[in-house]
Design a protein around this motif. Structure first.
Motif, PDB file in Angstrom:
ATOM      1  N   SER A  85      36.449  39.905  35.231  1.00 43.66           N
ATOM      2  CA  SER A  85      35.686  41.005  34.624  1.00 43.66           C
ATOM      3  C   SER A  85      34.257  40.911  35.105  1.00 43.66           C
ATOM      4  O   SER A  85      33.671  39.825  35.123  1.00 43.66           O
ATOM      5  CB  SER A  85      35.711  40.907  33.100  1.00 43.66           C
ATOM      6  OG  SER A  85      37.005  41.106  32.614  1.00 43.66           O
ATOM      7  N   ARG A  86      33.694  42.057  35.461  1.00 45.98           N
ATOM      8  CA  ARG A  86      32.308  42.107  35.926  1.00 45.98           C
ATOM      9  C   ARG A  86      31.596  43.308  35.325  1.00 45.98           C
ATOM     10  O   ARG A  86      32.200  44.363  35.160  1.00 45.98           O
ATOM     11  CB  ARG A  86      32.251  42.217  37.453  1.00 45.98           C
ATOM     12  CG  ARG A  86      32.842  41.041  38.158  1.00 45.98           C
ATOM     13  CD  ARG A  86      32.766  41.222  39.650  1.00 45.98           C
ATOM     14  NE  ARG A  86      33.346  40.068  40.302  1.00 45.98           N
ATOM     15  CZ  ARG A  86      33.751  40.060  41.549  1.00 45.98           C
ATOM     16  NH1 ARG A  86      33.641  41.146  42.292  1.00 45.98           N
ATOM     17  NH2 ARG A  86      34.254  38.974  42.085  1.00 45.98           N
ATOM     18  N   ARG A  87      30.310  43.116  35.057  1.00 52.50           N
ATOM     19  CA  ARG A  87      29.416  44.206  34.626  1.00 52.50           C
ATOM     20  C   ARG A  87      28.164  44.110  35.461  1.00 52.50           C
ATOM     21  O   ARG A  87      27.552  43.047  35.549  1.00 52.50           O
ATOM     22  CB  ARG A  87      29.022  44.046  33.169  1.00 52.50           C
ATOM     23  CG  ARG A  87      30.047  44.438  32.206  1.00 52.50           C
ATOM     24  CD  ARG A  87      29.465  44.407  30.817  1.00 52.50           C
ATOM     25  NE  ARG A  87      30.485  44.832  29.898  1.00 52.50           N
ATOM     26  CZ  ARG A  87      30.389  44.733  28.613  1.00 52.50           C
ATOM     27  NH1 ARG A  87      29.301  44.218  28.074  1.00 52.50           N
ATOM     28  NH2 ARG A  87      31.355  45.147  27.845  1.00 52.50           N
ATOM     29  N   ILE A 140      43.183  42.371  37.002  1.00 56.87           N
ATOM     30  CA  ILE A 140      44.116  41.557  36.237  1.00 56.87           C
ATOM     31  C   ILE A 140      45.433  41.472  36.990  1.00 56.87           C
ATOM     32  O   ILE A 140      45.994  42.487  37.412  1.00 56.87           O
ATOM     33  CB  ILE A 140      44.341  42.164  34.839  1.00 56.87           C
ATOM     34  CG1 ILE A 140      42.998  42.235  34.104  1.00 56.87           C
ATOM     35  CG2 ILE A 140      45.367  41.355  34.049  1.00 56.87           C
ATOM     36  CD1 ILE A 140      43.019  43.051  32.840  1.00 56.87           C
ATOM     37  N   GLN A 157      42.217  53.246  35.390  1.00 59.51           N
ATOM     38  CA  GLN A 157      43.089  52.172  35.861  1.00 59.51           C
ATOM     39  C   GLN A 157      43.844  52.723  37.052  1.00 59.51           C
ATOM     40  O   GLN A 157      44.573  53.717  36.943  1.00 59.51           O
ATOM     41  CB  GLN A 157      44.075  51.690  34.805  1.00 59.51           C
ATOM     42  CG  GLN A 157      44.943  50.582  35.374  1.00 59.51           C
ATOM     43  CD  GLN A 157      45.763  49.857  34.330  1.00 59.51           C
ATOM     44  OE1 GLN A 157      45.731  50.174  33.160  1.00 59.51           O
ATOM     45  NE2 GLN A 157      46.496  48.861  34.783  1.00 59.51           N
ATOM     46  N   ALA A 189      37.542  55.001  31.343  1.00 64.05           N
ATOM     47  CA  ALA A 189      38.137  53.928  32.147  1.00 64.05           C
ATOM     48  C   ALA A 189      39.193  54.490  33.087  1.00 64.05           C
ATOM     49  O   ALA A 189      40.011  55.311  32.687  1.00 64.05           O
ATOM     50  CB  ALA A 189      38.751  52.883  31.234  1.00 64.05           C
ATOM     51  N   GLU A 198      31.597  48.733  35.227  1.00 69.69           N
ATOM     52  CA  GLU A 198      32.470  47.641  34.803  1.00 69.69           C
ATOM     53  C   GLU A 198      33.716  47.643  35.672  1.00 69.69           C
ATOM     54  O   GLU A 198      34.272  48.706  35.964  1.00 69.69           O
ATOM     55  CB  GLU A 198      32.882  47.814  33.344  1.00 69.69           C
ATOM     56  CG  GLU A 198      31.726  47.749  32.381  1.00 69.69           C
ATOM     57  CD  GLU A 198      32.168  47.936  30.939  1.00 69.69           C
ATOM     58  OE1 GLU A 198      33.208  48.608  30.693  1.00 69.69           O
ATOM     59  OE2 GLU A 198      31.476  47.415  30.059  1.00 69.69           O
ATOM     60  N   THR A 199      34.134  46.458  36.064  1.00 66.75           N
ATOM     61  CA  THR A 199      35.390  46.321  36.804  1.00 66.75           C
ATOM     62  C   THR A 199      36.180  45.184  36.181  1.00 66.75           C
ATOM     63  O   THR A 199      35.617  44.198  35.713  1.00 66.75           O
ATOM     64  CB  THR A 199      35.159  46.004  38.303  1.00 66.75           C
ATOM     65  OG1 THR A 199      34.396  44.820  38.422  1.00 66.75           O
ATOM     66  CG2 THR A 199      34.463  47.131  39.010  1.00 66.75           C
ATOM     67  N   ARG A 200      37.482  45.363  36.192  1.00 63.74           N
ATOM     68  CA  ARG A 200      38.398  44.308  35.762  1.00 63.74           C
ATOM     69  C   ARG A 200      39.538  44.285  36.752  1.00 63.74           C
ATOM     70  O   ARG A 200      40.070  45.325  37.133  1.00 63.74           O
ATOM     71  CB  ARG A 200      38.952  44.573  34.371  1.00 63.74           C
ATOM     72  CG  ARG A 200      37.934  44.417  33.301  1.00 63.74           C
ATOM     73  CD  ARG A 200      38.560  44.513  31.937  1.00 63.74           C
ATOM     74  NE  ARG A 200      37.485  44.560  30.963  1.00 63.74           N
ATOM     75  CZ  ARG A 200      37.580  45.133  29.798  1.00 63.74           C
ATOM     76  NH1 ARG A 200      38.702  45.712  29.431  1.00 63.74           N
ATOM     77  NH2 ARG A 200      36.564  45.131  28.972  1.00 63.74           N
ATOM     78  N   TRP A 232      40.810  48.081  37.226  1.00 63.31           N
ATOM     79  CA  TRP A 232      40.299  48.999  36.216  1.00 63.31           C
ATOM     80  C   TRP A 232      38.799  49.127  36.436  1.00 63.31           C
ATOM     81  O   TRP A 232      38.119  48.104  36.633  1.00 63.31           O
ATOM     82  CB  TRP A 232      40.630  48.380  34.866  1.00 63.31           C
ATOM     83  CG  TRP A 232      40.135  49.038  33.646  1.00 63.31           C
ATOM     84  CD1 TRP A 232      40.816  49.935  32.883  1.00 63.31           C
ATOM     85  CD2 TRP A 232      38.882  48.827  32.993  1.00 63.31           C
ATOM     86  NE1 TRP A 232      40.054  50.296  31.801  1.00 63.31           N
ATOM     87  CE2 TRP A 232      38.855  49.618  31.843  1.00 63.31           C
ATOM     88  CE3 TRP A 232      37.770  48.039  33.271  1.00 63.31           C
ATOM     89  CZ2 TRP A 232      37.772  49.666  30.986  1.00 63.31           C
ATOM     90  CZ3 TRP A 232      36.689  48.081  32.415  1.00 63.31           C
ATOM     91  CH2 TRP A 232      36.704  48.884  31.292  1.00 63.31           C
ATOM     92  N   GLU A 233      38.261  50.355  36.431  1.00 63.81           N
ATOM     93  CA  GLU A 233      36.829  50.569  36.675  1.00 63.81           C
ATOM     94  C   GLU A 233      36.293  51.672  35.769  1.00 63.81           C
ATOM     95  O   GLU A 233      37.032  52.590  35.412  1.00 63.81           O
ATOM     96  CB  GLU A 233      36.585  50.982  38.129  1.00 63.81           C
ATOM     97  CG  GLU A 233      37.041  49.957  39.141  1.00 63.81           C
ATOM     98  CD  GLU A 233      36.825  50.398  40.575  1.00 63.81           C
ATOM     99  OE1 GLU A 233      36.068  49.726  41.271  1.00 63.81           O
ATOM    100  OE2 GLU A 233      37.416  51.423  40.973  1.00 63.81           O
ATOM    101  N   ARG A 264      42.297  36.978  36.022  1.00 66.41           N
ATOM    102  CA  ARG A 264      41.592  37.899  35.121  1.00 66.41           C
ATOM    103  C   ARG A 264      40.110  37.806  35.475  1.00 66.41           C
ATOM    104  O   ARG A 264      39.447  36.828  35.159  1.00 66.41           O
ATOM    105  CB  ARG A 264      41.846  37.529  33.678  1.00 66.41           C
ATOM    106  CG  ARG A 264      41.201  38.464  32.708  1.00 66.41           C
ATOM    107  CD  ARG A 264      41.547  38.091  31.266  1.00 66.41           C
ATOM    108  NE  ARG A 264      41.666  39.276  30.472  1.00 66.41           N
ATOM    109  CZ  ARG A 264      42.761  39.989  30.281  1.00 66.41           C
ATOM    110  NH1 ARG A 264      43.877  39.620  30.848  1.00 66.41           N
ATOM    111  NH2 ARG A 264      42.758  41.064  29.524  1.00 66.41           N
TER     112      ARG A 264
END
Length: 188
Positions: free
Chosen positions: A150-152, A143, A173, A171, A139-141, A126-127, A148
Motif C-alpha cells: 500500500s502506498r500514499r 495485493i 480495481q 477506487a 493511493e495504490t494497493r 487498486w488505485e 500486500r
C-alpha cells in the motif's frame, strides 16, 4: 508462469558490483515474452525517460497493453545501471534494484518482479485519488499471493483533476488480464 533461475555463469554476469544485476534484464525479457504469449496484449517498444525531470536518461521501455479496457497496462524500462523500472497501471512504480549499493540479492529481486507482475495480471492492483486536508493523495494497493503493498503519495492539483476526470476519484480495481485461448496441440 515459469520460474526464472538466474545463471551464475561468470561469462553471463559478474557476481559482484553493478554487473550482477544484468540477470534482471534477462529475467524481465523472459517475463515479457511469457506474458505476451499467455495474455491478450499488444506489445510496444519505445525509448522513454527513466524518471522525472529534464535530465532523465532515455531507455528502452517495453509496454504490454491488455486488449480489455478494464485491465491495466504494464511497462518495464531497462536502465543502464543495469536495473529495471516496473510500472503497473497509472501510478505503481518500482525500481529494481532499489539502490546502487549492490547489497540486494538478484534472485530475490527477480522473485519480487514476478510476484508484483503476477498480482497485477490477476487483478490485484487498486488505485484512486483522494482529497486530504492539505491536498490530494494518490493511493495504490497491490495485493497478491503473499503480497500486500500500500502506498500514499501527494499529487499536484493538475494531476488530481485529470485523475478525477478519468474516473479515479472512486477506487479503481483493475480487471485481470484476459488469457489467450489455449492452442490445440492436436491440430494438424
Amino acid at each position: 508462469m515459469g520460474k526464472f533461475e538466474p545463471s551464475l555463469d561468470p561469462y553471463r554476469c559478474e557476481l559482484t558490483g553493478r554487473g550482477r544485476y544484468q540477470v534482471l534484464h534477462d529475467a524481465a525479457e523472459e517475463l515479457l515474452d511469457e506474458l505476451a504469449e499467455q495474455y491478450v496484449v499488444d506489445r510496444r517498444e519505445t525509448k522513454e525517460p527513466a524518471g522525472p525531470g529534464p535530465y532523465a536518461e532515455y531507455v528502452r521501455t517495453v509496454r504490454l497493453i491488455p486488449r480489455h479496457p478494464a485491465a491495466a497496462p504494464l511497462s518495464i524500462a531497462f536502465t543502464d545501471f543495469p536495473g529495471i523500472v516496473l510500472r503497473l497501471g497509472r501510478w505503481f512504480v518500482e525500481t529494481l534494484p532499489r539502490g546502487e549499493d549492490g547489497a540486494e540479492d538478484p534472485a530475490e529481486l527477480i522473485a519480487d518482479l514476478r510476484a508484483r507482475t503476477d498480482a497485477h495480471v490477476e487483478g490485484g492492483l487498486w488505485e484512486r485519488v483522494r482529497r486530504g486536508l492539505t491536498g490530494s493523495l494518490r493511493e495504490t494497493r497491490l495485493i497478491g499471493r503473499g503480497l500486500r503493498i500500500s502506498r500514499r503519495e501527494p499529487v499536484d492539483n493538475r494531476e488530481a483533476r485529470a485523475a478525477r476526470r478519468d474516473g479515479f476519484a472512486a477506487a479503481v480495481q483493475w480487471a485481470p488480464w484476459p488469457r489467450r485461448a489455449p492452442r490445440d496441440a492436436g491440430r494438424p
